[in-house]
Design an enzyme around this catalytic site. Structure first.
Site, PDB file in Angstrom:
ATOM      1  CB  SER A   1      -0.863  -0.004   1.263  1.00 34.40           C
ATOM      2  OG  SER A   1      -1.413   1.271   1.516  1.00 34.40           O
TER       3      SER A   1
ATOM      4  CE  LYS B   1      -1.001  -4.693   3.586  1.00 36.75           C
ATOM      5  NZ  LYS B   1      -1.209  -6.091   3.099  1.00 36.75           N
TER       6      LYS B   1
ATOM      7  CE1 TYR C   1      -3.308  -2.563   5.824  1.00 36.03           C
ATOM      8  CE2 TYR C   1      -2.533  -0.508   4.866  1.00 36.03           C
ATOM      9  CZ  TYR C   1      -3.113  -1.756   4.721  1.00 36.03           C
ATOM     10  OH  TYR C   1      -3.479  -2.190   3.478  1.00 36.03           O
TER      11      TYR C   1
END
Lengths: 329, 329
Positions: free
Chosen positions: A127, A155, A151
């Site tokens: 992402s 990632k 998050y």
């Protein structure tokens, strides 16, 4: 060819499965087994593949993916993750699913590689959340991932693992840094980025939508259709062309909220536009202020990844793919 | 103040402990307990600290660092790692020590934080090995870590964890991307980078040394003395000035092998220089070709980190710190 999709009940995973099932092939090779797993059992799509398997798997429980890898799928799509907001709210769960789940999968592949030489193509959903402010108006190709969320951290770690497992020859990985997906189908969700989709999707169905930020806010987008295209291309391309930097900024459309509204007006008229209600939200304004307005993706474009050129194109893709070709407003 | 050094039997950890023990304080505050651990029990240094504790701890065994954190040290120096070559040779061991060991430590701190609000300063030894070729002649400040070794991957992951645990308020972390340390004291080791030190250290003791690369090879260096200075500064500085990007390129001296040899000649004479034997080694040439010739470190310099300005200064530091002030050749 056998294909495994982990995270097949999510929005992109589901569309990816539907597309592969409809095509019946991947990269010109017939798919004779499609395995779809997620924390809830995914729905098997219609299509021509004889052997479609679905299962509920919790990737955060140790060795959960081992039986899937024992089947030696040629292509593994790894999209399973909990989203930004949840990973922020539940620190342990975020690391367990987004980091440990990914590492366990790669370890299962390595174990099978050491047993049998198995070296699957692995396409990993990363992402643009790996990038954290401050940055220039356009994030350069080789800019450091300095995430400002757990998050994004998870990632970025998944990317590093993917690159190292690829370098060591255990798998053949491609990491895709996905732009913000717009227009997301379905009901409005609580993600801070939700409004980018809400202000298009809801008015096109005759419903009001709230716009919490200024029209001048610029961000980086791709349609669900383009995202599915990224995964298909990554699964079938010649990875020798990529070199050691296996995590790629996906191409996206850099556009403002004003561009979105203009596309909405062009496609669905002033009536639809009038359904967008401006209700500034300081929390969302602050969060979105830390997001990249534009990202360089020359490498991915050279490698054949493509995306929409305008918001009108993104909106028309939504109308074709989700609304049966017509706007309701 | 209580200080914990994890990895205190290593070259930098030992020198750091010696320096703190000699000073008896850190950042102007008296150190009343210094705890030194490593996989082999470190040697307690001489000094004025009343309570010096040493222990053998294997950071790769789960929860190994919990008892150390239960003591609530104000400053935690984390230098424990297996080196590049070993992490490459033993994939599992590298991840277990360099990744899991680091994460376990941060988790132990988080657990204590959640219990008691404990938020120690954590200084993490990272490395310029997080950068992998290709890059420009000078790696920019915000260049992406794209390591080409498992060691570099594990350090880059440690950095991401350090930044996220800091952002969440569980600890107050500073990551130091150390240049290649030169002159390393002690016997020649098998590290591919060993010759950078060997060609200075050995001739200064009247011994021959092998130079496997060309004089024109350029790399990025700091002395052991400068490295200890980085750790002391990181332990005592105002971290509010750093911002969210807690992992810093340390300042270094960008210099060629020719610069090293010139410094050797200036300090120890032509006799010493004649002890350097040129024996090209294709493997080492290829490895070193992937290393950064120079790295931008403006942020760290602005934050007060300092390093040598010339190789002669590096050589003189070695003579003072290791040879009792005189060259033997």
């Amino acid at each position: 060819m056998k294909v495994l999709i982990i995270g097949a009940a999510g929005m992109i995973g589901r569309k990816l499965a539907e597309r592969i099932a409809a095509d019946g092939m991947l990269g010109g090779v017939a798919v004779d087994r499609l395995t779809m797993v997620d924390v809830v059992e995914p729905t098997a799509p219609r299509g021509t593949i004889g052997d479609v398997r679905t299962a509920a798997i919790d990737v955060s429980s140790p060795r959960a993916t081992e039986p899937l890898i024992a089947d030696r799928p040629d292509v593994v799509f790894h999209l399973a993750a909990i989203v930004s907001g949840e990973a922020e709210a539940d620190f342990d769960k975020g690391y367990r699913i987004n980091l440990d789940g990914t590492r366990d999968l790669f370890e299962a592949i390595r174990a099978e590689h050491l047993r049998s030489g198995y070296t699957p193509r692995v396409v990993f959903a990363s992402s643009i959340a790996v990038f954290g402010a401050p940055f220039d108006a356009r994030v350069p190709e080789d800019f450091a991932p300095t995430p400002l969320t757990s998050y994004g951290t998870q990632k970025a770690i998944g990317e590093l693992l993917l690159a190292d497992y690829t370098r060591r020859g255990f798998l053949d990985g491609v990491g895709l840094r996905l732009p913000t997906i717009c227009v997301r189908p379905g009901a409005p969700n609580k993600a801070a980025s939700g409004f980018f989709s809400n202000i298009l999707r809801e008015p096109m169905s005759g419903k009001e939508a709230v716009l919490p930020v200024a029209d001048t806010v610029r961000h980086y987008f791709a349609s669900p259709r383009a995202a599915v295209g990224f995964f298909l291309h990554a699964a079938t391309m010649d990875t020798a062309r990529i070199g050691p930097r296996r995590n790629l900024n996906m191409p996206g459309l850099s556009a403002t909220v004003g561009d979105e509204l203009e596309a909405l007006r062009a496609v669905a008229g002033d009536g639809a536009l009038a359904l967008v209600k401006r209700v500034p939200d300081e929390t969302i304004i602050r969060i979105v202020d830390g997001w990249a307005p534009d990202i360089e993706a020359a490498r991915a474009r050279e490698l054949g990844f493509t995306v929409e050129d305008s918001f009108e194109e993104i909106v028309r893709a939504h109308i074709e793919d989700e609304l049966g070709g017509a706007v309701r407003s």
